[in-house]
Design an enzyme around this catalytic site. Structure first.
Site, PDB file in Angstrom:
ATOM      1  N   LYS A 162      46.135 -24.158  35.154  1.00 36.94           N
ATOM      2  CA  LYS A 162      47.081 -25.233  34.863  1.00 36.94           C
ATOM      3  C   LYS A 162      46.645 -26.089  33.720  1.00 36.94           C
ATOM      4  O   LYS A 162      47.399 -26.230  32.889  1.00 36.94           O
ATOM      5  CB  LYS A 162      47.207 -25.902  36.163  1.00 36.94           C
ATOM      6  CG  LYS A 162      48.057 -25.085  37.072  1.00 36.94           C
ATOM      7  CD  LYS A 162      48.278 -25.874  38.426  1.00 36.94           C
ATOM      8  CE  LYS A 162      49.039 -25.022  39.288  1.00 36.94           C
ATOM      9  NZ  LYS A 162      48.910 -25.464  40.620  1.00 36.94           N
ATOM     10  N   GLN A 173      47.125 -30.442  44.231  1.00 37.10           N
ATOM     11  CA  GLN A 173      47.144 -29.058  44.663  1.00 37.10           C
ATOM     12  C   GLN A 173      46.587 -28.632  46.048  1.00 37.10           C
ATOM     13  O   GLN A 173      46.008 -29.320  46.699  1.00 37.10           O
ATOM     14  CB  GLN A 173      45.749 -28.441  43.693  1.00 37.10           C
ATOM     15  CG  GLN A 173      45.507 -26.894  44.025  1.00 37.10           C
ATOM     16  CD  GLN A 173      46.496 -26.069  43.245  1.00 37.10           C
ATOM     17  OE1 GLN A 173      46.769 -26.201  42.272  1.00 37.10           O
ATOM     18  NE2 GLN A 173      46.812 -25.044  44.174  1.00 37.10           N
ATOM     19  N   ASP A 232      56.093 -30.351  41.363  1.00 36.15           N
ATOM     20  CA  ASP A 232      56.336 -29.281  42.298  1.00 36.15           C
ATOM     21  C   ASP A 232      57.566 -29.168  42.711  1.00 36.15           C
ATOM     22  O   ASP A 232      57.763 -28.039  43.518  1.00 36.15           O
ATOM     23  CB  ASP A 232      55.130 -29.386  43.351  1.00 36.15           C
ATOM     24  CG  ASP A 232      53.811 -28.651  43.095  1.00 36.15           C
ATOM     25  OD1 ASP A 232      54.074 -27.513  42.230  1.00 36.15           O
ATOM     26  OD2 ASP A 232      52.803 -28.754  43.620  1.00 36.15           O
TER      27      ASP A 232
END
Ligand code: NAP
Length: 281
Positions: free
Chosen positions: A52, A96, A119
């Site tokens: 990422k 995460q 997200d």
């Protein structure tokens, strides 16, 4: 059959985003920023976060990774999120997953400002997506959606069958296809006759976590099949779809690896840029 090349599609999307970041920099004299919080030393999470960060840098975003050890207190993480919420240089925040057991995942998700929730997991974004309003959309289903649209632009009236009803994949996928006027059936582990449901589909999205669950004779001729699954098996990484068999009937199919996976990170970058743009209005 069309082999849907997710690597190529993701590279094209990153190129487009890179160009957009250059334009945003010229206009606002600043670039979108993505901050990722990584807790613990799980190898897959470390790899995801490294990828990422690398992709974010590639397209010109400001990116930062904040690392905590496994035993970090929940309070420390929540305070850091509050600090990032107030930081104008941070457009998007991602924690995460999975998290260590002592940290409440929902509390973490709900502490992130919905406008910085890249997200798309915050209940506000989930609600906005299901109401058809502007929102951050979870990256993997967004990537699947973009791949489907590459194959078939007009999805009006198509019958879509989603296999799996997770908050991460199946449910947001359903909302995205509903918005495109598909007739959507969402299936799960208690579905009575999954084969019969799949045989009705013009589009199948499989996000289950069972190696090669979707068989060749579950798919009618001409179906678009998107395989979200990533399963480690003795023969290597395979998806939730029996690739060899299904490729005989499908109109288009994503491979695993090289299909949905690469699009997920590209969509995270896209979401970060969208959050930045909304914050400038
Ligand atoms: P999940 O949260 O475990 O959900 C799995 C879903 O599949 C559940 O809704 C479950 O039904 C359903 N299911 C289980 N057995 C079934 C069966 N026999 N028939 C029909 N449905 C069944 O999984 P997830 O997080 O969505 O992940 C799914 C897969 O995608 C995994 O392989 C994961 O590694 C992969 N993944 C890939 C990416 C990517 O970037 N490519 C990203 C995320 C996840 P119930 O609700 O009834 O239990």
């Amino acid at each position: 059959m069309i082999l849907i090349d997710g690597k190529k599609a993701a590279a094209e999307l990153r190129e487009k985003l890179k160009h957009e970041v250059t334009q945003l920099k010229a206009k606002y004299n600043k670039v979108p920023g993505l901050t990722v919080i990584l807790i613990g030393d799980l190898t897959p999470s470390q790899i995801y976060v490294r990828n990422k960060e690398k992709s974010a840098n590639e397209v010109g975003l400001k990116s930062e990774v904040i690392k905590y050890p496994d035993e970090v207190e929940e309070k420390t993480v929540l305070e850091k999120i509050e600090e990032l919420n107030k930081d104008e240089t941070v457009s998007g925040i991602l924690v995460q997953l999975p998290l260590p057991k002592h940290i409440d995942k929902q509390k973490v998700i709900e502490t992130i400002l919905p406008s910085k929730d890249v997200d798309g997991f915050h209940p506000m974004n989930v609600g906005n997506l299901s109401s058809g309003y502007e929102s951050s959309v979870p990256c993997t289903p967004l990537g699947c959606y973009l791949l489907i649209k590459k194959v078939e632009h007009n999805l009006n009236g198509k019958k879509a069958v989603i296999v799996g009803r997770s908050n991460l994949n199946g449910k947001p996928m359903t909302q995205l296809l509903l918005k495109e006027n598909c007739t959507v059936t969402i299936t799960h582990s208690k579905t009575k006759d999954l084969k019969a449901e799949c045989l009705e589909a013009d589009i199948i999205v499989a996000a289950v976590g069972i190696p090669e669950l979707v068989k060749g004779d579950w798919v009618k001729k001409g179906t678009i099949v998107i395989d979200v699954g990533i399963n480690k098996t003795d023969k290597g990484i395979v998806g939730d779809v029996d690739f060899n068999e299904v490729s005989k009937n499908a109109k288009a199919l994503t491979p695993v690896p090289g299909g949905v996976g690469p699009m997920t990170i590209a969509c995270l970058l896209k979401n970060t840029i969208e959050c930045f743009k909304r914050s400038q209005i």
